[in-house]
Design a protein around this motif. Structure first.
Motif, short mmCIF file in Angstrom:
data_model
loop_
_atom_site.label_atom_id
_atom_site.label_comp_id
_atom_site.label_asym_id
_atom_site.label_seq_id
_atom_site.Cartn_x
_atom_site.Cartn_y
_atom_site.Cartn_z
N VAL A 1 0.82 -1.20 0.00
CA VAL A 1 0.00 0.00 0.00
C VAL A 1 0.85 1.25 0.00
N ASN A 2 0.27 2.34 -0.50
CA ASN A 2 0.88 3.66 -0.36
C ASN A 2 0.57 4.14 1.06
N GLU B 1 1.10 7.13 2.85
CA GLU B 1 0.52 8.44 3.14
C GLU B 1 -0.93 8.54 2.66
N THR B 2 -1.22 7.97 1.50
CA THR B 2 -2.59 8.03 0.97
C THR B 2 -3.56 7.34 1.91
N ASN B 3 -3.23 6.11 2.32
CA ASN B 3 -4.12 5.36 3.20
C ASN B 3 -4.18 5.96 4.60
N GLN C 1 -3.83 9.19 5.51
CA GLN C 1 -4.66 10.39 5.53
C GLN C 1 -6.14 10.07 5.38
N MET C 2 -6.47 9.14 4.49
CA MET C 2 -7.86 8.75 4.31
C MET C 2 -8.42 8.10 5.58
N THR D 1 -1.54 -0.95 -3.91
CA THR D 1 -0.98 -0.26 -5.07
C THR D 1 -1.41 -0.92 -6.37
N SER E 1 -8.63 -4.30 -2.90
CA SER E 1 -9.15 -3.68 -1.69
C SER E 1 -9.41 -4.75 -0.62
N LYS F 1 5.94 4.26 8.13
CA LYS F 1 6.30 5.65 7.81
C LYS F 1 7.51 6.10 8.62
N THR G 1 7.70 4.92 1.84
CA THR G 1 6.52 5.55 1.22
C THR G 1 5.49 4.49 0.87
N GLU G 2 5.96 3.27 0.63
CA GLU G 2 5.08 2.13 0.39
C GLU G 2 5.50 0.99 1.30
#
Length: 606
Positions: A5-6, A8-10, A12-13, A41, A45, A65, A70-71
């Motif tokens: 997974v990414n 930062e994207t996950n 923040q969501m 990525t 889901s 992190k 990043t991933e």
């Protein structure tokens, strides 16, 4: 099943959807949908359900992190990891590392600042007799640039400690020379604002460290205790300058014995050196007439010092100081300033603070059991610990030194010498502390010549130290233990003993309804000594379930203490609850709470 997974994207969501109160944690108090679609990525889901699993996902994303990624590949097994397994793994793999410190060039800036002090100066105090440390830290201070080095006097008096209370600093601990590279010997801190090496905390933390295969760290703690005794004259309450006149409950003999027994390589020279120092501590700290040794042959806590303990939170002594401010016809602020500077000397208030410092030396700060009388008490806990010293010395000398030990000063000690000491202490404990009618050990007041009728968890220390007869143990278990068992384990004292809480009798953190890790750990082991496995099983399950439920509901929180009556980490008393303030993920838990969880699981496996 694994998901790449990414981060930062996950992250923040997830926070946007589930952290509805904005505290950067996911808990049962958040009002989100409690369902989050984790997107890989590759566009796959996975639906994460429920507060616990969502908080696990948050923690795993933050761990990755923090590692600079990043991933990351997140094993779904970690998101769905059973609570007991996860808490134990986090303690073993993350929390101990988060709590480990060194006082050297690499570690000094992480520990020199003190949250308990308003001072912004960064000072390291170095013992008079440690020339290696003096040269090393002067060099380090010059290289870093914002740290001051102060050399302590050869003889440290209460007057001297008072004189430096306005410029508090960290006290240096042991250094080792690794092929010309000087490093600080590591130690584990409790956590949060307790960012220094504490006396009895270190023993309980070491139990957890040894269970988790980190005996080298427990050994390092013993080495730092040895350094403290040699250079500061005692095992300190903690290694800050304002603690120089104060020790803590004595567990050194237990620590060195258990470290040696758990070490793969049995270094008899190490044991000899540590035993020599432990005997020195016993004789010079605890057995000096008129100080911590009383006329009846039993011991008390007696912390020397002058004035108010400077590490306490603002306003802690407001109620007592207000009385004396009125007596001297001054405002509270005026009186506090003049008393702190010794412009005003009030003997009655000085005596109060002798008791208060002694209470803090006992580790039970604070409790109605000890308030305004601690230095007048032969306490059950202290005399049990010193009995354990005496029997430990006898056993170590018998087992490893053929029954005779010669100290560094040439004094000869036999196993029989220590057994005679422990036998005498046992007689005195039974004479002054045991109440056969009530079936309990009480503290004894040397001023009133009476037992203090107060039902405390400390009455079970004699089981841990193996002082009790079978009949005494049975009376304690049948008559007293049920009065102290609550939903989450053993409470510090009964509600009746605590008394009514009001403005004249504030809630104290070592009283009902709070429960503490060291009490649980000592009581479990003590009950096992006398064959009460069923009772131990029940107590461990209560304690571990409470810890696990709170961690499950509150983003992995493992705090300093619990309200065991309501089985919650939400406590409303002096000093709050260390270990509950963090963002995203706790990096530390709390030292002895971590250890109690690991010990509980270890005993359950047995």
């Amino acid at each position: 099943m694994q998901f790449k997974v990414n981060i930062e994207t996950n992250l923040q969501m997830l926070l946007l959807q589930e952290d509805t109160d904005g505290d950067k944690k996911i808990t049962i108090e958040d009002k989100g949908p409690q369902k989050f679609e984790l997107i890989s990525t590759e566009g796959k889901s996975y639906l994460v359900n429920g507060t616990y699993h969502l908080s696990n996902l948050l923690q795993e994303l933050v761990i990755a992190k923090n590692e600079g990624k990043t991933e990351t590949i997140i094993p779904l097994s970690k998101i769905e990891e059973p609570p007991f397994d996860r808490i134990s793994r986090m303690i073993r793999d993350y929390f101990w590392d988060g709590l480990t410190r060194t006082i050297d060039k690499e570690g000094i800036e992480k520990i020199v600042q003190d949250e308990k002090s308003e001072s912004t100066e960064k000072i390291i105090y170095v013992p008079f007799g440690d020339t290696l440390a003096q040269k090393y830290f002067v060099k380090v201070a010059n290289e870093i640039g914002n740290i001051k080095v102060e050399i302590l006097p050869e003889i440290i008096t209460p007057e001297y400690v008072l004189s430096i209370n306005n410029k508090p600093g960290i006290l240096s601990l042991a250094l080792e020379n690794r092929n010309g590279d000087i490093k600080g010997i590591p130690f584990v801190v409790p956590g949060g604002r307790f960012n220094e090496m504490y006396g009895w905390d270190s023993y309980f933390e070491s139990i957890g460290l040894m269970i988790d295969g980190k005996t080298h760290l427990a050994k390092a703690m013993a080495d730092n205790f040895d350094y403290q005794i040699q250079h500061y004259g005692k095992i300190l309450n903690a290694n800050r300058s304002y603690y120089l006149t104060r020790t803590q409950p004595p567990f050194f003999s237990s620590l060195i014995k258990e470290v040696f027994e758990n070490s793969k390589e049995k270094n008899i020279d190490w044991l000899k050196e540590r035993l020599n120092t432990a005997i020195k501590e016993y004789e010079t700290v605890w057995m000096v007439d008129g100080k911590r040794l009383t006329e009846n042959g039993l011991n008390r806590y007696y912390a020397e010092g002058i004035g108010m303990p400077p590490e306490t939170e603002e306003g802690h002594f407001k109620s007592i100081l207000s009385v004396f401010a009125k007596k001297h016809n001054l405002s509270l602020d005026e009186f506090e300033t003049k008393y702190a500077s010794r412009e005003i000397i009030d003997k009655e208030l000085d005596i109060y603070f002798i008791h208060d410092r002694s209470l803090r030396e006992s580790g039970h700060d604070t409790s109605n059991r000890l308030e305004d009388k601690c230095a007048s008490l032969n306490t059950v806990d202290l005399n049990s610990l010193l009995y354990k010293y005496e029997t430990d010395f006898a056993e170590i000398i018998s087992t490893y030194f053929d029954g005779t030990f010669i100290s560094s000063k040439g004094k000869k000690y036999s196993s029989e010498y220590w057994l005679e000491k422990s036998g005498k202490r046992k007689e005195l404990i039974n004479k002054y502390l045991w109440n056969n009618e009530d079936g309990i050990y009480y503290d004894y007041n040397i001023e009133t010549k009476k037992q203090e009728i107060f039902i405390s968890a400390t009455t079970f220390y004699p089981l841990w130290a193996k002082i009790c007869s079978k009949e005494q143990a049975e009376k304690l278990v049948v008559n007293i233990l049920p009065k102290l068992i609550e939903k989450g384990g053993v409470v510090s004292c009964t509600k009746e003993s605590r008394g009514i809480v009001d403005e004249n009798n504030p809630q104290r953190q070592w009283d009902y309804p709070y429960g503490w890790a060291p009490h649980q750990m000592l009581i479990w082991k003590g009950l096992l000594h006398y064959g009460y496995e069923k009772e131990v099983l029940d107590l461990i399950e209560k304690w571990l379930h409470m810890i696990a439920q709170n961690a499950t509901d509150y983003n992995g929180t493992v705090p300093e203490k619990y309200d065991v009556v309501d089985a919650t980490h939400k406590v409303f008393t002096e000093y709050g609850n260390v270990g509950t303030e963090f963002e995203y993920i706790t990096q530390e838990g709390f030292g002895w709470m971590n250890a109690s969880f690991q010990l509980g699981l270890y005993l359950l496996k047995d």
